[in-house]
Structures are given as C-alpha cells and as structure tokens.
Write an enzyme that holds these catalytic residues in place. Structure first.
Site, PDB file in Angstrom:
ATOM      1  N   HIS A  79       0.833  -1.214   0.000  1.00  0.00           N
ATOM      2  CA  HIS A  79       0.000   0.000   0.000  1.00  0.00           C
ATOM      3  C   HIS A  79       0.864   1.258   0.000  1.00  0.00           C
ATOM      4  O   HIS A  79       0.554   2.241  -0.683  1.00  0.00           O
ATOM      5  CB  HIS A  79      -0.929   0.013   1.212  1.00  0.00           C
ATOM      6  CG  HIS A  79      -1.811  -1.191   1.310  1.00  0.00           C
ATOM      7  ND1 HIS A  79      -2.510  -1.515   2.448  1.00  0.00           N
ATOM      8  CD2 HIS A  79      -2.122  -2.150   0.391  1.00  0.00           C
ATOM      9  CE1 HIS A  79      -3.203  -2.626   2.241  1.00  0.00           C
ATOM     10  NE2 HIS A  79      -2.974  -3.030   0.996  1.00  0.00           N
ATOM     11  N   HIS A 234      -9.193  -2.299  -4.839  1.00  0.00           N
ATOM     12  CA  HIS A 234      -8.055  -2.577  -3.959  1.00  0.00           C
ATOM     13  C   HIS A 234      -7.096  -3.583  -4.602  1.00  0.00           C
ATOM     14  O   HIS A 234      -5.879  -3.479  -4.432  1.00  0.00           O
ATOM     15  CB  HIS A 234      -8.515  -3.089  -2.600  1.00  0.00           C
ATOM     16  CG  HIS A 234      -7.382  -3.207  -1.629  1.00  0.00           C
ATOM     17  ND1 HIS A 234      -6.887  -2.140  -0.929  1.00  0.00           N
ATOM     18  CD2 HIS A 234      -6.592  -4.265  -1.292  1.00  0.00           C
ATOM     19  CE1 HIS A 234      -5.858  -2.519  -0.193  1.00  0.00           C
ATOM     20  NE2 HIS A 234      -5.662  -3.823  -0.394  1.00  0.00           N
ATOM     21  N   ASP A 238      -3.153  -3.019  -5.177  1.00  0.00           N
ATOM     22  CA  ASP A 238      -2.104  -3.979  -4.817  1.00  0.00           C
ATOM     23  C   ASP A 238      -1.159  -4.235  -5.986  1.00  0.00           C
ATOM     24  O   ASP A 238       0.059  -4.357  -5.796  1.00  0.00           O
ATOM     25  CB  ASP A 238      -2.727  -5.304  -4.374  1.00  0.00           C
ATOM     26  CG  ASP A 238      -3.212  -5.293  -2.928  1.00  0.00           C
ATOM     27  OD1 ASP A 238      -2.801  -4.405  -2.162  1.00  0.00           O
ATOM     28  OD2 ASP A 238      -4.011  -6.192  -2.574  1.00  0.00           O
ATOM     29  N   HIS A 260      -0.783 -11.457  -4.616  1.00  0.00           N
ATOM     30  CA  HIS A 260       0.563 -10.921  -4.414  1.00  0.00           C
ATOM     31  C   HIS A 260       1.622 -11.865  -5.001  1.00  0.00           C
ATOM     32  O   HIS A 260       2.636 -11.409  -5.549  1.00  0.00           O
ATOM     33  CB  HIS A 260       0.843 -10.703  -2.929  1.00  0.00           C
ATOM     34  CG  HIS A 260       0.023  -9.608  -2.323  1.00  0.00           C
ATOM     35  ND1 HIS A 260       0.099  -8.302  -2.731  1.00  0.00           N
ATOM     36  CD2 HIS A 260      -0.897  -9.630  -1.328  1.00  0.00           C
ATOM     37  CE1 HIS A 260      -0.728  -7.560  -2.014  1.00  0.00           C
ATOM     38  NE2 HIS A 260      -1.350  -8.349  -1.174  1.00  0.00           N
TER      39      HIS A 260
END
Length: 274
Positions: A79, A234, A238, A260
C-alpha cells in the site's frame, strides 16, 4: 520527454498499528539520493539494517508482500509502495520501527496524504523506465496476470469471489496520479469473518479491525463501503504496489484473480527481461 527522478522534500512521520503483526509502528520518510529507489531501514534493530523495495528481495507473498535482505525484513509494504509509485516518488528512505508499516485505514490514501505533506522535489538524474516490449504472463490454476506493450501504465482486473455480495467485479484504470488518488487510493483491504480465526492462528491479521479493513460476514459487509466495487479497486491498488518492485513500468496489465504471489512473480519476470 525526459523526466527527472524525485524524492521527498521534507521528513515526515506516521504512527499506527500493523495489520498482520498488531504491533505499534512509526514510519519516517526521508529524502534519498538519486538512484536509491525506495529503501526500508529497520531502525528498531541493531545497525538499522536496510532492504530495498526490489522484486529480487521478495521472500514471501501470502496475503501480503514481504521483502528481506539479511537481518532486514518488512512485510505488507504494497500500500505504501503504491502511493510512492502513483505520486512519482523514485527515491525515499523509509525508517520503520517494526516489521510492518502501519495499516492506517487499510488503503493507500493516508500514505498519499503523507507524501503530499512532505512535498516532492526533482533531482538532477533522469528517471529510468521499463517499457515492456513483449507479452509476459504468470498463470496458476484459474488465476493469471499478463502485461502487454502499452504507452503508459494501465491495469485491467477481473475479481471473482463466491461471496453473495461480491461475485464478479471488473476494473480498468489508466494509472495516473489523479486517477489513482481519486479512484483507487481510498479502496481498502477486504477481509472475511470466517477467515479471521484461521489467519490469527497463523499470526496474521492480529491488528485487523473494522477501522482498517472492509469486513464481510456470510451475508453482508460489516463496514460501510467507499465504492460498490471496492474489492477490485483494492486489487488494482495492490498490483500498482507490487509492480513498483520492478521500477517504473510501462505496459498494460490484464489480470484475473491475481494475488501478491502472481503480481510479484510478474515483477521479477519484468526485471529479468531488462
């Protein structure tokens, strides 16, 4: 047009709690010389060991991105890195007093405001960009992320979630400072009540609360939403933070259910292609 590298103009600090660690933590942003990149210094450890925000230093990517070099380890950095990228900050020393930056409200917006508070100054050195020349893709089961040649950075994401309030969400954004601040930076981390006990048993989400995440029970959101499609926004946030580990990238990212792990694998592949 030749662009110059930048760093923060003044030293600023922010204190909060870590999302997964649950520890109180302070970060201090300081100016750094050209060609430094974003570097984390663990000032709570002897010798204040440092780790650079580079894809080669990624050692884990379960639920958050972890960077490690020697004794220096930090995680849930995505973030903050997304904010640096969106604000075109190339070089910064981030002094940090624990293993994880503050979660703040679960979004990038507090970090955007912190950078705005610090101000941004140009440096003499020219900015280096990576223009993707050929398609690259990372696949895992029904998830994938690919990047195609493109003049700019564009991210197209399809999120598919079995929760009745989520389902399929689609987002497509050109990543500019104005678009990121308005459309993506406020989007917060998503969590589910049924996962909390399992995550905490793994030592994760120890600092999570309704104040720093959008939490769903089996039927509804327990937190007021900022966007009807906050989840996919979001997810795109990311990707911005994870791809920043490759540097300044020009390309069109297309992803379905990426994580991720896939994002950082793509960042490593982009770096390897240079």
């Amino acid at each position: 047009m030749i662009e110059h590298q930048t760093t923060v103009a003044a030293t600023v600090t922010y204190t909060g709690i870590g999302l997964h660690s649950g520890q109180d933590v302070t970060i201090t942003l300081k100016a750094a010389p050209a060609d430094t990149g974003i570097v984390f210094a663990r000032v709570d450890l002897p010798g204040a060991p440092r780790v650079a925000a580079r894809a080669s230093n990624v050692t884990a990517a379960m639920r958050a991105t972890t960077l490690e070099a020697g004794a220096a380890k930090v995680f849930t950095v995505e973030h903050l890195l997304a904010a640096f990228y969106a604000m075109n900050v190339d070089n910064c020393l981030v002094e940090i007093t624990a293993v994880e930056p503050p979660v703040a409200d679960g979004s990038s917006l507090p970090f955007i405001r912190l950078i705005e508070q610090a101000g941004i100054v140009e440096q003499a050195a020219h900015r280096q960009e990576i223009a993707v020349c050929q398609a690259m893709a990372i696949r895992q089961d029904d998830k994938f992320i690919t990047i195609l040649p493109y003049d700019g950075l564009r991210i197209t994401f399809t999120s598919i979630n079995p929760h009745p309030m989520l389902g399929v969400q689609f987002g497509d954004y050109e990543i500019t400072p104005a678009v990121f601040i308005r459309e993506l930076a406020p989007a917060r981390t998503i969590g589910f009540m049924h996962e909390v006990e399992a995550l905490q048993a793994q030592g994760l989400a120890l600092g999570g609360s309704l104040d720093n995440a959008v939490v769903y029970d089996n039927e509804k959101a327990l937190t007021p939403l900022r966007f009807s499609d906050e989840l996919v926004r979001h997810k795109i946030l990311d990707i911005v933070g994870d791809l920043a580990l490759a540097g300044r990238v020009r390309g069109h990212v297309i992803a379905v259910k990426s994580s991720h792990a896939l994002n950082t694998a793509l960042a490593k592949e982009i770096l390897a292609s240079v």
